[in-house]
Design a protein around this motif. Structure first.
Motif, mmCIF file in Angstrom:
data_model
loop_
_atom_site.group_PDB
_atom_site.id
_atom_site.type_symbol
_atom_site.label_atom_id
_atom_site.label_comp_id
_atom_site.label_asym_id
_atom_site.label_seq_id
_atom_site.Cartn_x
_atom_site.Cartn_y
_atom_site.Cartn_z
ATOM 1 N N GLN A 12 0.823 -1.207 0.000
ATOM 2 C CA GLN A 12 0.000 0.000 0.000
ATOM 3 C C GLN A 12 0.861 1.262 0.000
ATOM 4 O O GLN A 12 0.546 2.227 -0.705
ATOM 5 C CB GLN A 12 -0.934 0.017 1.213
ATOM 6 N N ASP A 13 1.924 1.262 0.784
ATOM 7 C CA ASP A 13 2.809 2.430 0.819
ATOM 8 C C ASP A 13 3.417 2.694 -0.550
ATOM 9 O O ASP A 13 3.537 3.845 -0.981
ATOM 10 C CB ASP A 13 3.907 2.253 1.875
ATOM 11 N N GLY A 52 0.173 8.849 -5.857
ATOM 12 C CA GLY A 52 0.073 10.191 -5.302
ATOM 13 C C GLY A 52 -1.275 10.431 -4.639
ATOM 14 O O GLY A 52 -2.184 9.603 -4.721
ATOM 15 N N PRO A 53 -1.433 11.596 -4.016
ATOM 16 C CA PRO A 53 -2.669 11.882 -3.272
ATOM 17 C C PRO A 53 -3.909 11.999 -4.149
ATOM 18 O O PRO A 53 -5.023 11.809 -3.670
ATOM 19 C CB PRO A 53 -2.366 13.203 -2.550
ATOM 20 N N ASP A 97 -6.569 7.700 0.622
ATOM 21 C CA ASP A 97 -6.088 7.044 1.840
ATOM 22 C C ASP A 97 -7.100 7.170 2.972
ATOM 23 O O ASP A 97 -7.230 8.225 3.596
ATOM 24 C CB ASP A 97 -4.743 7.634 2.259
ATOM 25 N N TYR A 98 -7.815 6.084 3.221
ATOM 26 C CA TYR A 98 -8.765 6.013 4.322
ATOM 27 C C TYR A 98 -8.208 5.175 5.471
ATOM 28 O O TYR A 98 -8.949 4.791 6.370
ATOM 29 C CB TYR A 98 -10.103 5.437 3.844
ATOM 30 N N ASN A 99 -6.912 4.869 5.410
ATOM 31 C CA ASN A 99 -6.247 4.108 6.469
ATOM 32 C C ASN A 99 -6.754 2.662 6.552
ATOM 33 O O ASN A 99 -6.624 2.015 7.577
ATOM 34 C CB ASN A 99 -6.409 4.839 7.812
ATOM 35 N N ASN A 120 -6.600 1.507 -5.277
ATOM 36 C CA ASN A 120 -6.576 2.966 -5.183
ATOM 37 C C ASN A 120 -6.945 3.475 -3.793
ATOM 38 O O ASN A 120 -7.167 4.662 -3.594
ATOM 39 C CB ASN A 120 -7.507 3.582 -6.233
ATOM 40 N N GLY A 121 -7.026 2.556 -2.818
ATOM 41 C CA GLY A 121 -7.324 2.936 -1.444
ATOM 42 C C GLY A 121 -8.793 2.955 -1.082
ATOM 43 O O GLY A 121 -9.146 3.030 0.088
ATOM 44 N N ARG A 122 -9.665 2.893 -2.076
ATOM 45 C CA ARG A 122 -11.101 2.892 -1.811
ATOM 46 C C ARG A 122 -11.509 1.604 -1.097
ATOM 47 O O ARG A 122 -10.855 0.579 -1.240
ATOM 48 C CB ARG A 122 -11.889 3.021 -3.119
#
Length: 169
Positions: free
Chosen positions: A93-94, A101-102, A107-109, A116-118
């Motif tokens: 993930q990192d 990029g942001p 990023d929801y932790n 994509n972090g979703r």
């Protein structure tokens, strides 16, 4: 979920700050769920976070919410093998966060999420797990006969993966 005997919604809602790698404990106090927008204000539903909708006009939202009962909030001792897998996942993930990029990585932790972090819903996790079981090609197991349930359901045959989270029809 198998390593910690927890529900799929709890896995989908698990965030990195709820994992204590040093003490080998995960604190479960939330779950991911899809909720009808008309039911969002129900008194029994304690919504902790609403994920932004990607499509306007939807009738539901993905949320992080507290469990239905306080008895479900708990600390779970975690096997080292699960912690090792989580550390590998964190590294992946990192790397994605850095590459995308942001603007590309939301990023929801979340520990378990899309690339994509979703958030990812339980039914998608279950589908992928069945695909993995199919790829294993075990002649003694039919992945289509596996049904995922919450903890404490009737146990399948004693030689099966994890009686706490999987039952056979």
């Amino acid at each position: 979920a198998i390593g910690c005997t927890v529900r799929g919604g709890e896995i989908g809602g698990l965030q990195w700050d709820k994992i204590n790698f040093e003490k080998q404990i995960i604190h479960f106090d939330r779950a991911i769920d899809r909720v009808s927008k008309k039911n969002m204000d129900m008194p029994k539903m304690n919504i902790l976070f609403k994920f932004p909708n990607l499509y306007p006009g939807t009738k539901t939202m993905i949320v992080l919410k507290q469990p239905k009962s306080d008895d479900t909030i708990r600390n779970v001792d975690v096997p080292q093998s699960v912690l090792n897998a989580l550390l590998v996942l964190k590294e992946m993930q990192d790397k994605l966060k850095k590459e995308l990029g942001p603007d590309g990585y939301m990023d929801y932790n979340l520990t378990i999420c899309q690339a994509n972090g979703r958030p990812i819903m339980t039914e998608h996790l279950n589908k992928r797990f069945k695909e993995i079981l199919t790829e294993m090609n075990d002649p003694d197991m039919d992945p289509q006969e596996i049904v995922f349930h919450s903890r404490g359901t009737p146990a399948p045959p004693p030689n099966f993966l994890c009686p706490e989270v999987i039952t056979i029809r």
